[in-house]
Structure formats: structure tokens, C-alpha cells
Design a protein around this motif. Sequence first.
Motif, PDB file in Angstrom:
ATOM      1  N   VAL A 286       0.832  -1.215   0.000  1.00  0.00           N
ATOM      2  CA  VAL A 286       0.000   0.000   0.000  1.00  0.00           C
ATOM      3  C   VAL A 286       0.864   1.261   0.000  1.00  0.00           C
ATOM      4  CG1 VAL A 286      -1.970  -1.130   1.104  1.00  0.00           C
ATOM      5  CG2 VAL A 286      -0.270   0.026   2.520  1.00  0.00           C
ATOM      6  N   ASN A 287       2.095   1.154   0.468  1.00  0.00           N
ATOM      7  CA  ASN A 287       2.984   2.312   0.498  1.00  0.00           C
ATOM      8  C   ASN A 287       3.961   2.347  -0.679  1.00  0.00           C
ATOM      9  OD1 ASN A 287       2.225   3.699   3.005  1.00  0.00           O
ATOM     10  ND2 ASN A 287       2.864   1.803   4.001  1.00  0.00           N
ATOM     11  N   LEU A 288       3.798   1.423  -1.620  1.00  0.00           N
ATOM     12  CA  LEU A 288       4.688   1.368  -2.774  1.00  0.00           C
ATOM     13  C   LEU A 288       4.482   2.612  -3.650  1.00  0.00           C
ATOM     14  CD1 LEU A 288       6.771  -0.430  -4.283  1.00  0.00           C
ATOM     15  CD2 LEU A 288       4.836  -1.399  -5.554  1.00  0.00           C
ATOM     16  N   LYS A 289       5.583   3.249  -4.022  1.00  0.00           N
ATOM     17  CA  LYS A 289       5.540   4.460  -4.832  1.00  0.00           C
ATOM     18  C   LYS A 289       6.038   4.154  -6.255  1.00  0.00           C
ATOM     19  CE  LYS A 289       4.667   6.973  -1.096  1.00  0.00           C
ATOM     20  NZ  LYS A 289       5.788   7.188  -0.240  1.00  0.00           N
ATOM     21  N   ILE A 290       5.570   4.963  -7.183  1.00  0.00           N
ATOM     22  CA  ILE A 290       6.037   4.834  -8.563  1.00  0.00           C
ATOM     23  C   ILE A 290       7.551   5.044  -8.613  1.00  0.00           C
ATOM     24  CG2 ILE A 290       5.910   5.838 -10.884  1.00  0.00           C
ATOM     25  CD1 ILE A 290       2.990   6.543 -10.298  1.00  0.00           C
TER      26      ILE A 290
ATOM     27  N   GLY B  74      -9.007   8.389  -5.811  1.00  0.00           N
ATOM     28  CA  GLY B  74      -7.658   8.931  -5.999  1.00  0.00           C
ATOM     29  C   GLY B  74      -6.787   8.905  -4.771  1.00  0.00           C
ATOM     30  N   HIS B  75      -7.203   8.152  -3.739  1.00  0.00           N
ATOM     31  CA  HIS B  75      -6.394   7.981  -2.530  1.00  0.00           C
ATOM     32  C   HIS B  75      -5.674   6.634  -2.606  1.00  0.00           C
ATOM     33  CE1 HIS B  75      -7.703  11.371  -0.019  1.00  0.00           C
ATOM     34  NE2 HIS B  75      -8.898  11.224  -0.589  1.00  0.00           N
ATOM     35  N   HIS B  76      -4.514   6.543  -1.933  1.00  0.00           N
ATOM     36  CA  HIS B  76      -3.845   5.238  -1.899  1.00  0.00           C
ATOM     37  C   HIS B  76      -4.658   4.268  -1.034  1.00  0.00           C
ATOM     38  CE1 HIS B  76      -2.133   7.034   1.803  1.00  0.00           C
ATOM     39  NE2 HIS B  76      -1.929   5.796   2.217  1.00  0.00           N
ATOM     40  N   LEU B  77      -4.518   2.997  -1.324  1.00  0.00           N
ATOM     41  CA  LEU B  77      -5.326   1.966  -0.682  1.00  0.00           C
ATOM     42  C   LEU B  77      -4.888   1.710   0.756  1.00  0.00           C
ATOM     43  CD1 LEU B  77      -5.445  -0.624  -3.621  1.00  0.00           C
ATOM     44  CD2 LEU B  77      -7.224   1.002  -2.958  1.00  0.00           C
TER      45      LEU B  77
ATOM     46  N   GLU C 245       0.010  11.450  -5.664  1.00  0.00           N
ATOM     47  CA  GLU C 245       0.417  11.225  -7.050  1.00  0.00           C
ATOM     48  C   GLU C 245       1.444  10.105  -7.222  1.00  0.00           C
ATOM     49  OE1 GLU C 245      -0.705  15.541  -6.486  1.00  0.00           O
ATOM     50  OE2 GLU C 245       0.640  14.126  -5.474  1.00  0.00           O
ATOM     51  N   ASP C 246       2.259   9.862  -6.212  1.00  0.00           N
ATOM     52  CA  ASP C 246       3.362   8.902  -6.370  1.00  0.00           C
ATOM     53  C   ASP C 246       2.974   7.481  -5.951  1.00  0.00           C
ATOM     54  OD1 ASP C 246       5.948   8.282  -7.189  1.00  0.00           O
ATOM     55  OD2 ASP C 246       6.820   8.623  -5.205  1.00  0.00           O
ATOM     56  N   TYR C 247       1.803   7.306  -5.316  1.00  0.00           N
ATOM     57  CA  TYR C 247       1.400   5.966  -4.891  1.00  0.00           C
ATOM     58  C   TYR C 247       0.998   5.136  -6.116  1.00  0.00           C
ATOM     59  CZ  TYR C 247       1.441   7.327   0.014  1.00  0.00           C
ATOM     60  OH  TYR C 247       1.831   7.734   1.269  1.00  0.00           O
ATOM     61  N   VAL C 248       1.416   3.881  -6.129  1.00  0.00           N
ATOM     62  CA  VAL C 248       1.136   3.012  -7.276  1.00  0.00           C
ATOM     63  C   VAL C 248      -0.339   2.651  -7.349  1.00  0.00           C
ATOM     64  CG1 VAL C 248       1.610   0.779  -8.358  1.00  0.00           C
ATOM     65  CG2 VAL C 248       3.481   2.092  -7.321  1.00  0.00           C
TER      66      VAL C 248
ATOM     67  N   TRP D 217      -2.198  -1.437 -15.589  1.00  0.00           N
ATOM     68  CA  TRP D 217      -2.952  -0.662 -14.599  1.00  0.00           C
ATOM     69  C   TRP D 217      -2.673   0.837 -14.764  1.00  0.00           C
ATOM     70  CZ3 TRP D 217      -6.169   1.458 -11.553  1.00  0.00           C
ATOM     71  CH2 TRP D 217      -5.791   2.304 -10.503  1.00  0.00           C
ATOM     72  N   PHE D 218      -1.427   1.186 -15.106  1.00  0.00           N
ATOM     73  CA  PHE D 218      -1.084   2.595 -15.280  1.00  0.00           C
ATOM     74  C   PHE D 218      -1.874   3.241 -16.424  1.00  0.00           C
ATOM     75  CE2 PHE D 218       3.418   2.497 -13.226  1.00  0.00           C
ATOM     76  CZ  PHE D 218       2.823   2.491 -11.972  1.00  0.00           C
ATOM     77  N   VAL D 219      -2.264   2.445 -17.415  1.00  0.00           N
ATOM     78  CA  VAL D 219      -3.098   2.969 -18.502  1.00  0.00           C
ATOM     79  C   VAL D 219      -4.415   3.489 -17.933  1.00  0.00           C
ATOM     80  CG1 VAL D 219      -4.360   2.382 -20.606  1.00  0.00           C
ATOM     81  CG2 VAL D 219      -2.065   1.456 -20.236  1.00  0.00           C
ATOM     82  N   ASP D 220      -5.027   2.702 -17.033  1.00  0.00           N
ATOM     83  CA  ASP D 220      -6.279   3.131 -16.384  1.00  0.00           C
ATOM     84  C   ASP D 220      -6.021   4.261 -15.382  1.00  0.00           C
ATOM     85  OD1 ASP D 220      -7.613   1.165 -17.802  1.00  0.00           O
ATOM     86  OD2 ASP D 220      -7.411  -0.314 -16.193  1.00  0.00           O
ATOM     87  N   ARG D 221      -4.907   4.165 -14.679  1.00  0.00           N
ATOM     88  CA  ARG D 221      -4.574   5.129 -13.629  1.00  0.00           C
ATOM     89  C   ARG D 221      -4.426   6.535 -14.197  1.00  0.00           C
ATOM     90  NH1 ARG D 221      -0.377   7.507 -11.059  1.00  0.00           N
ATOM     91  NH2 ARG D 221      -0.217   7.363  -8.767  1.00  0.00           N
ATOM     92  N   ARG D 222      -3.916   6.649 -15.416  1.00  0.00           N
ATOM     93  CA  ARG D 222      -3.706   7.963 -16.032  1.00  0.00           C
ATOM     94  C   ARG D 222      -5.019   8.696 -16.310  1.00  0.00           C
ATOM     95  NH1 ARG D 222      -0.147   4.819 -19.418  1.00  0.00           N
ATOM     96  NH2 ARG D 222       1.955   4.842 -18.506  1.00  0.00           N
TER      97      ARG D 222
END
Length: 303
Positions: A152-156, A214-217, A205-208, A191-196
Motif C-alpha cells: 500500500v505504500n509502494l511508490k512509482i 484517488g487515494h492510496h489503498l 500522485e506517487d502511490y502506485v 494498470w497505469f493505462v487506467d490510472r492515467r
Amino acid sequence: MDQKEYLKRYMRYLKLECGYSANTQAAYQHDLLFLFHFLEDQGKTVTEVKLADLETFAAGLHDQGIGPRSQGRILSGVRSFYRFLLLEGDVKDDPTELLPWPTIGEHLPEYLTTEEVDQLEASIDLSKWEGQRNKAIIETLFSCGLRVSELVNLKISDIYFDEKFIRVLGKGNKERLVPISDEAIKQVNLWFVDRRQMKIKEGEEDYVFLNRRGHHLTRTMILIMIKRQAVAAGITKTISPHTLRHSFATALLKGGADLRAIQMLLGHERLETTEIYTHMEVSDLRREILEHFPRNIKKKGKM
């Protein structure tokens, strides 16, 4: 030096040298108090302790009705304390070195085979907005062996796609580098295709992995998702995000990976924590022998 001073120095060591959280420090202190109270009753200091004293102490834990797992945790804390004293030169020998461990009933964690993980992912409805995100989550947990808190804390900025590594901040704020598989990279990029297309909250913004707002999980969100997906996949095992971590380690061991390499990938401080997977392997071997060894097959045929 009295016991309070030894404890104060040890707590400072856990905080500054080991980087443990306040909760972890408090847990170690709580468990050490069992030893300190015992030594007060015996009229001994921590530096006078011998193996026989600790054997009496361990037996006393059992007499107090403390369960085997809790006994093991307390003795593990005592062992860590004496290794610190040995490192500091306060004792010449480690009295815990030959201390026997309490017998704990075999309770092995549930895990999924690679085929079951595929089954779990195949059951995801990719037509839903969160479908590809959930597939990427499951694949990342399985391919990297992450704790759910790490995921949950993983960043891009923690993902090195070209090098195929991710940087993980684990327990005690300790960093480690973990390889990420081609399949996990593929699912994350999808997933990044949908995330954009999402509207992401400021600071997130940096959470994967994000929710629809739009909040991190959170850990609870991922737990609920995986349990629901297991039902959809027809998997009857009781699983959680941690099950995928167990599955990662078990798959590595079955594939011939060195136990110390698995320890590093999982971010375990002690090898003993990783050794449970050798027990899982032995359990699987026992099952295979019972089911497939010729003499066992013959005996089953006569029954």
C-alpha cells in the motif's frame, strides 16, 4: 550497573541501531520484564545469568500458563538482549546459546500454488474499472513477496522498470531491493493505462495503487478484495494478502532457492523466521510420500 540502565541502553540500541518502531520497542521491553522480575526473585543480575538459570526461567513461563508461542516470543527477546550484551562486552558468553526452544504445535501458513494464483487472477472481471488494478496487486504480491503494508505504500518512484527491481521500505524502516517479474511489470503497466485517466488527490500522485477517489489503498481494502476474489475463483482455502507472500516464499523454496536468499527477499531479520518454509516443504514431501509411494499405494488398495 542496575537492570534499568541495561534496559535503557538496550532500548536505545533497538531504536537507533535497529530502527525499530515505538510499538516494537515496547513489545521487547514488555517481554524482557518477565526476565527481570525472575532475576529479582533470584537475587541475580543480568550479567550473572547462566544457562541453568534461563532453563528455570523458561520452565516458569510454562508454569504461569503462558502458551508455547508466547514463550517462544519472550525467549527470542531474551536471546536478542543477551546478544546485545555480548556485542557491548557486558558478558563474555551468551547464556541463551544452548537454551532449548518450547515445542510449538505444527501450524503452517496457508499458501497457494502458482496454478491457484493463476486461477485467482483469471477470475477477475477486467471490464470493471478496478479489475486491472486488482490483477496488478495480486501479481505484485505474489511475484515480490511483499507485506501488504509494503504494497500500500509502494511508490512509482520505487519501481525501476528497466532494472526490474523495486525498492521496499520494510519493518523498522529498513530498505531492501526486490526483483519484480516481467509478468508483474506487465500488469502494473496495464494498470497505469487506467490510472492515467483518474483524478488523483494532491499528495497521492506517487502511490502506485489507488482507489476510485484517488487515494492510496489501505490494508483492509486489499484484504477484502482478495477474500472476495478467492470466493469468485472457487478457492476454498482461507487466504489473505499474507497468503501470497507465503506463496512467493514457498515457490522459491520448491524451485531450489537458498534459504538465506529468501530471507533477504522477504526482509526477515532472523533466519529462524524464514525456516518455517522448510517445515512447509517437509510437510508437502510427507503428503507426497503418503499419496504416491508404492508401498503406501498398495496398503491403501488393501483397505
